[in-house]
Motif scaffolding. Structure first.
Motif, short mmCIF file in Angstrom:
data_model
loop_
_atom_site.label_atom_id
_atom_site.label_comp_id
_atom_site.label_asym_id
_atom_site.label_seq_id
_atom_site.Cartn_x
_atom_site.Cartn_y
_atom_site.Cartn_z
N TRP A 120 14.86 81.36 -3.46
CA TRP A 120 13.62 80.76 -3.46
C TRP A 120 13.81 79.01 -3.44
O TRP A 120 13.37 78.39 -2.83
CB TRP A 120 12.84 81.19 -4.41
N LYS A 121 14.77 78.92 -4.20
CA LYS A 121 15.16 77.41 -4.46
C LYS A 121 15.68 76.82 -2.90
O LYS A 121 15.39 75.80 -2.82
CB LYS A 121 16.29 77.35 -5.63
N LYS A 122 16.47 77.49 -2.47
CA LYS A 122 17.13 77.17 -1.20
C LYS A 122 15.87 76.96 -0.16
O LYS A 122 15.90 75.88 0.56
CB LYS A 122 18.18 78.16 -0.81
N PHE A 123 14.99 77.99 -0.39
CA PHE A 123 14.13 77.84 0.88
C PHE A 123 13.05 76.58 0.36
O PHE A 123 12.61 75.97 1.10
CB PHE A 123 13.13 79.16 0.65
N ARG A 124 12.82 76.37 -0.97
CA ARG A 124 11.87 75.41 -1.30
C ARG A 124 12.44 73.86 -1.11
O ARG A 124 11.68 73.02 -0.89
CB ARG A 124 11.57 75.58 -2.84
N GLN A 125 13.74 73.69 -1.15
CA GLN A 125 14.29 72.56 -1.31
C GLN A 125 13.95 71.75 0.12
O GLN A 125 13.37 70.66 -0.17
CB GLN A 125 15.90 72.74 -1.34
N PRO A 126 13.89 72.16 1.43
CA PRO A 126 13.54 71.29 2.30
C PRO A 126 12.37 70.79 2.17
O PRO A 126 12.03 69.59 2.49
CB PRO A 126 13.67 72.11 3.46
N ILE A 127 11.53 71.44 1.72
CA ILE A 127 10.10 71.00 1.56
C ILE A 127 9.76 70.06 0.46
O ILE A 127 9.18 68.99 0.87
CB ILE A 127 8.98 72.31 1.27
N LEU A 128 10.62 70.24 -0.69
CA LEU A 128 10.83 69.33 -1.71
C LEU A 128 11.19 68.19 -1.09
O LEU A 128 10.67 66.93 -1.64
CB LEU A 128 11.30 69.76 -2.86
N ASN A 129 12.29 68.04 -0.63
CA ASN A 129 12.77 67.06 0.03
C ASN A 129 11.98 66.06 0.76
O ASN A 129 11.80 64.83 0.48
CB ASN A 129 14.16 67.37 0.86
N VAL A 130 11.24 66.79 1.63
CA VAL A 130 10.29 65.82 2.68
C VAL A 130 9.19 65.21 1.79
O VAL A 130 8.97 63.99 1.79
CB VAL A 130 9.79 66.82 3.70
N LEU A 131 8.64 65.99 0.65
CA LEU A 131 7.61 65.57 -0.25
C LEU A 131 8.12 64.34 -0.90
O LEU A 131 7.49 63.33 -0.86
CB LEU A 131 7.17 66.96 -1.31
N ASP A 132 9.19 64.43 -1.58
CA ASP A 132 9.78 63.40 -2.23
C ASP A 132 9.96 62.28 -1.32
O ASP A 132 10.14 61.18 -1.79
CB ASP A 132 10.74 63.94 -3.20
N ALA A 133 10.71 62.55 -0.23
CA ALA A 133 11.12 61.53 0.64
C ALA A 133 12.00 60.32 0.00
O ALA A 133 11.86 59.00 0.04
CB ALA A 133 9.97 60.68 1.24
N ASN A 134 13.12 61.00 -0.52
CA ASN A 134 14.16 59.93 -1.18
C ASN A 134 15.01 59.23 -0.15
O ASN A 134 15.46 58.13 -0.30
CB ASN A 134 15.06 60.72 -2.07
N THR A 135 15.27 59.72 1.06
CA THR A 135 16.02 58.96 1.98
C THR A 135 15.27 58.58 3.33
O THR A 135 13.87 59.04 3.36
CB THR A 135 17.10 60.02 2.78
N GLY A 136 15.68 57.72 4.08
CA GLY A 136 15.01 57.17 5.19
C GLY A 136 14.61 58.18 6.13
O GLY A 136 13.32 58.20 6.66
N PHE A 137 15.63 59.09 6.28
CA PHE A 137 15.06 60.12 7.18
C PHE A 137 13.96 60.95 6.84
O PHE A 137 12.71 61.44 7.48
CB PHE A 137 16.28 61.02 7.43
N HIS A 138 14.00 61.61 5.56
CA HIS A 138 12.83 62.23 4.98
C HIS A 138 11.66 61.49 5.13
O HIS A 138 10.49 62.06 5.31
CB HIS A 138 13.23 62.76 3.50
N MET B 581 -1.66 66.22 -2.80
CA MET B 581 -0.50 66.88 -2.72
C MET B 581 0.57 65.83 -3.56
O MET B 581 1.24 66.11 -4.20
CB MET B 581 -0.23 67.46 -1.65
N LEU B 582 0.45 64.73 -2.55
CA LEU B 582 1.54 63.87 -2.77
C LEU B 582 1.51 63.16 -4.10
O LEU B 582 2.47 62.96 -4.77
CB LEU B 582 1.62 62.72 -1.56
N THR B 583 0.26 62.68 -4.37
CA THR B 583 -0.04 62.20 -5.80
C THR B 583 0.31 63.19 -6.94
O THR B 583 1.15 62.81 -7.93
CB THR B 583 -1.31 61.80 -6.08
N ARG B 584 -0.01 64.44 -6.62
CA ARG B 584 0.26 65.30 -7.52
C ARG B 584 1.93 65.37 -8.03
O ARG B 584 2.37 65.55 -9.07
CB ARG B 584 -0.19 66.65 -7.17
#
Lengths: 345, 594
Positions: A120-138, B581-584
């Motif tokens: 589940w973590k593995k599956f979720r990770q890409p979604i979270l990565n995009v949400l957090d946008a820590n890198t330029g690509f994301h 969602m982003l804010t949250r």
């Protein structure tokens, strides 16, 4: 294990290439034909091949160190099933049914990716990565999604709301409830007690066990049983009546129901719904002989409303045939398809 | 790569196989030796099939084939007398679709188990059937083995006048279709083909536009039955189309080998391979296509074009043009409407010569107009006055009878073709008058309504009449409307080169808003519609006619404004959702809880 998986992967890739080739017309679209009657099994086994193929591919990729993210595996597999259902199966299944299969396969994929905490973590990770946008690509990816999502959803709802002129879907009851009795040529037949007067043994007695032994054999071709040729000069009783029924069938019925009783006659292409396929285990094999007698004698016009009497071109055969001829045609239909009529007990 | 059926079966290395095929096609070139026609090569007679295959084939034959082809293979089974074309009489050994030179026996080898190899004509015929006739495809019904068995039986036991293995009398000169490279269907090639069909006199039989309307009356086959030239616009009805109607190779083959037993000769001696490709390309280009010029989708269940059961009518401003070439008509898409014989009530029509019509529709604030076009090889207008009134549908007493089931060859339907009294060609369509009151999916009966729900019928006949009727049942004579002449209008009716074009205008509603008399058309509603067609040279009149299934016609509404507004609102909503969602997510990461 590795060898097994490689074989699986090979099959998967070949299958995929062929499927894509057929959809886009690179190779003839009938290279692997779906054969009626075998289609459900064919579809299931094809899907099994693809599942094996994907498993093999994913395993190989993993062992070569280029693991494919679990997220994309799930998404792509789901998209694949959707594409398969839309483009492979013929006649096409309506959107509502595909939506149902889509939901079921979505749940299945979801259960697979969330089978345990780690997955589940593995599956979720890409979604979270995009949400957090820590890198330029994301970050770029996130911006893209932010713009694309509203556009796609807006566009999709526009398309659904736009007035369309698609065919309305109308479902009819294929085997409506029969009446208790039916009157044909001045005689009343009680459906529960009537019998086909020509289903007789050599002594002239009603004998379904006898006729069952003489019908054509099941299996490819449905050929007549050896030494049971209705065209034999010496054919008597049941087999002689089968031939007489066949003659009537090929003078009257084959125009719609087809030379092989599969509903693909000369005129069948023009009608909607297309004529009944007697070789399908869902038609005469499911019914009593007297039910067929009622349907043949009264035709489409005699159907109750749930059977769409207005749309059926099935003649009320009492206008064309005698009662004896109707019974003989029914005898022939069961003989030719190799089915037994259902009995009341 | 086009969708041609190649000599390739499903193999895991399709790419490689295709590559090899293309290579071999270019490398081998054309078989051209001695006095053989170009593209042909001498072949060997195939070995005789073993006795056990013949015996097994007998069992297949007497289960499946005897019903039409008869006990002795003379094409006189119980079904034969009501069929046109009649089932093949095997006795003479005359077979139509072949790779062999004109007059020769077809290829049959019990050892060639793969259909479409170009080496086993009879197997291909049994596998794919003969479209446009009652012979169905047997693939998926009989195994390849069973098909070869039954052919072993037919070729050895039922072909009586010739012998497939007799080296004294039989030769095999085989068209090398597998190795001849097709000429691309370039504009130049097609243009050349268009000229060649005039030079080669193809148009004498097939007609100027190839609708089979040339010498349509006087053609007879070897058995003395009337036959008609192929309509090049319906390639799915080509006997040799092998369930692959837009494949130009099939046309090239038929043109090269001729059709044995018919007036269609082989053009191999007189025409170079290149010219034959040009003609084939041209003929193929005539087959009906969609608006973008792509082949029509073929329904694999019926081997005919796929059907959409809706006939949409598009809105136009002002007058509707009576010229089918007008821009407003050209813009509107046409629909294929399949026609079957009326085989429900007497007199049944076992042979319907109109098997499809093409329909377009437009409407304005007052009228809805239907443009109907269909191929009919003969323009039929009854000589003198018809003995029945236009409202009469029960015309059996005037000689419009159905074919008796068992007559023998002489009295069969095939012998009667082109000998009927000529009546009017006709086209008609019906709507339920009170469809608004009928809860979907209920409809009045497809055949001229019923007592409870009457049908609004418009019928045009080739004598130029257009009449409006009320139908109250399949066996009830029509009721004529007294005021129809002011209401309905024949905008055009023309027969040209084997095609009728008929344009009919009718009001969207009657004078009053009630609809006791006429169907009232409401915009955006599905209104059931059925089409009927009569071919006067087929002896069609009354209920002897072609009929369609239920279609729906719908006046397409202009797109309402909400359709533009709501999706925009939804899209904005999604943007807000994204922001939330982003804010949250950001807050959660910072440890804040809302």
């Amino acid at each position: 294990m590795k060898a097994l998986m490689s074989v699986g992967a090979l099959i998967g890739v070949l299958g995929l290439l062929m499927l894509i080739g057929m959809i886009f017309g690179v190779i003839p679209s009938n290279t692997v034909r779906l054969v009626e009657g075998y289609m459900p099994m064919q579809v299931l086994s094809e899907l099994a091949v693809f599942v094996a193929g994907f498993t093999g591919l994913s395993y190989l990729a993993n062992s070569m160190g280029v693991a494919f993210p679990r997220f994309w595996q799930g998404v792509l597999f789901w998209a694949f099933i959707q594409t398969y259902l839309k483009f492979r199966i013929y006649p096409p299944i309506p959107f509502s049914v595909r939506a149902m299969y889509g939901t079921v396969s979505f749940v299945a994929v979801f259960m697979w990716v969330s089978a345990n905490e780690e997955d589940w973590k593995k599956f979720r990770q890409p979604i979270l990565n995009v949400l957090d946008a820590n890198t330029g690509f994301h970050k770029a990816l996130r911006t893209m999604y932010l713009i694309l999502l509203p556009l796609l959803i807006g566009g999709f709802s526009f398309l659904t709301m736009k007035p369309s002129v698609d065919e309305p879907i109308e479902l009819r009851t294929v085997h409506p409830a029969p009446p208790a009795s039916t009157k044909v040529h001045g005689k009343t037949y009680t459906l529960q007690t009537s019998q086909n007067p020509y289903r007789v043994n050599l002594e002239g007695k009603f004998d379904q066990a006898y006729s069952n032994k003489l019908i054509v054999e099941q299996g490819m071709g449905r050929l007549m049983a050896p030494n049971a040729n209705p065209w034999d000069d010496k054919a008597e009783g049941y087999l002689k009546y089968v031939r007489e029924g066949g003659e009537i069938f090929f003078q009257n019925c084959h125009f719609c129901h087809g030379d092989n009783l599969n509903g693909r006659g000369l005129h069948a292409f023009a009608f909607n719904p297309i004529p009944a396929n007697f070789t399908d285990p869902g038609t005469i094999a499911q019914l009593q002989e007297t039910f067929i007698f009622w349907r043949v004698a009264k035709g489409g016009i005699g159907l109750p409303n749930e059977g769409f009497p207005w749309a059926s071109v099935m003649p009320p055969w009492e206008q064309h045939l005698t009662t004896d001829e109707i019974w003989k045609v029914i005898l022939f239909e069961y003989w030719h398809t190799g089915y037994y009529p259902r009995t009341w007990d | 790569m086009s969708k041609l059926r190649m000599n390739v079966k499903a193999t895991p290395i399709i790419g490689a196989a295709l590559g090899a095929l293309i290579l071999s096609a270019t490398a081998v070139g054309l078989g051209h030796a001695g006095d053989l026609p170009e593209g042909f090569a001498k072949g060997e007679l195939a070995p005789a099939p073993p006795a056990e295959m013949i015996e097994a084939g007998k069992r297949v034959y007497f289960t499946k084939c005897v019903w039409c082809h008869g006990v002795d293979g003379a094409g006189d089974g119980p079904g034969a007398d009501r069929l046109w074309p009649r089932p093949r009489n095997f006795n003479q050994g005359t077979f139509k679709i072949r790779h062999t030179a004109s007059g020769e026996l077809p290829l049959f080898n019990y050892n060639e188990k793969t259909p479409d190899s170009g080496k086993n004509d009879l197997l291909d015929t049994v596998t794919h059937g003969l479209p446009g006739s009652a012979m169905p495809p047997w693939e998926g019904i009989l195994t390849e083995e069973q098909r070869l068995q039954v052919l072993s039986f037919v070729t050895t036991q039922l072909v009586k006048d010739r012998k497939f293995t007799d080296k004294q009398s039989e030769t095999q000169t085989i068209l090398q279709l597998g190795t001849i490279k097709p000429a691309e269907p370039t504009e130049e090639s097609i243009k050349k083909g268009a000229q060649l069909i005039v030079d080669k006199k193809c148009i004498e039989c097939h007609g100027v536009e190839g609708r089979g309307d040339g010498n349509a009356f006087n053609l007879k086959d070897d058995w003395g039955f009337s036959i008609q030239p192929a309509d090049w616009h319906k390639c799915w009805n080509f006997r040799g189309s092998r369930q692959d109607p837009y494949n130009v190779r099939n046309i090239f083959r038929t043109f090269s080998t001729g059709v044995n037993g018919t007036p269609m000769p082989s053009f191999a001696d007189s025409t170079s391979v290149e010219d034959r490709w040009s003609i084939a390309n041209f003929v193929n280009s005539l087959c009906e296509r969609d608006a973008e010029g792509k082949p029509l989708g073929i329904d694999p269940l019926t081997d005919k074009p796929k059907i959409n059961f809706v006939v949409p009518s598009a809105p136009v401003e002002g007058e509707i043009s009576d010229d089918p070439e007008n821009e407003m008509w050209k813009k509107q898409g046409r629909r294929y409407v399949a026609m079957g014989g009326q085989i429900t009530h007497k007199p049944r029509n076992f042979v319907n010569r109109i098997d499809d019509i093409w329909v377009k529709s437009l409407y304005n604030e007052k009228n809805v107009v239907y443009l109907i076009q269909w191929d009919d090889r003969t323009k039929s207008v009854a000589e003198g006055k018809l003995p029945w009134a236009p409202t009469q549908v029960n015309v059996e007493n005037f000689g419009v009878k159905e074919q008796a089931p068992k007559t023998g060859e002489e009295g069969s339907i095939a012998a009667a073709q082109n000998n009927y009294s000529v009546y009017n060609d006709g086209i008609a369509f019906q709507f339920p008058i009170k469809w608004q009151e009928i809860p979907a999916p209920f409809k009045p009966r497809y055949l001229w309504g019923d007592a409870k729900f009457n049908a609004d019928i418009l019928k045009w006949e080739a004598d130029g009449s257009l009449r409006s009727f009320k139908g109250t049942g399949w066996d009830q004579d029509f009721e004529e409307r007294d005021d129809f002449e002011e209401k309905v209008k024949l905008l055009k009716s023309e027969w040209k080169n084997g095609q009728w074009t008929v344009m009919i205008s009718r009001p969207l509603k009657g004078d009053k808003d009630d609809y006791d008399e006429y169907t009232r058309f409401d915009i955006g509603k599905y209104i059931p519609m059925v089409f009927f067609a009569w071919d006067g040279h087929n002896g069609d009149a009354g209920r002897k006619m072609a009929v369609s299934a239920f279609y729906y016609t719908i006046l397409q509404p202009p797109i309402p404004q909400e359709v533009y507004i709501y999706p925009a609102v939804i899209a904005v909503g999604v943007v807000f959702l994204e922001g939330w969602m982003l804010t949250r997510r950001a807050n959660k990461k910072k440890g804040k809880v809302l």
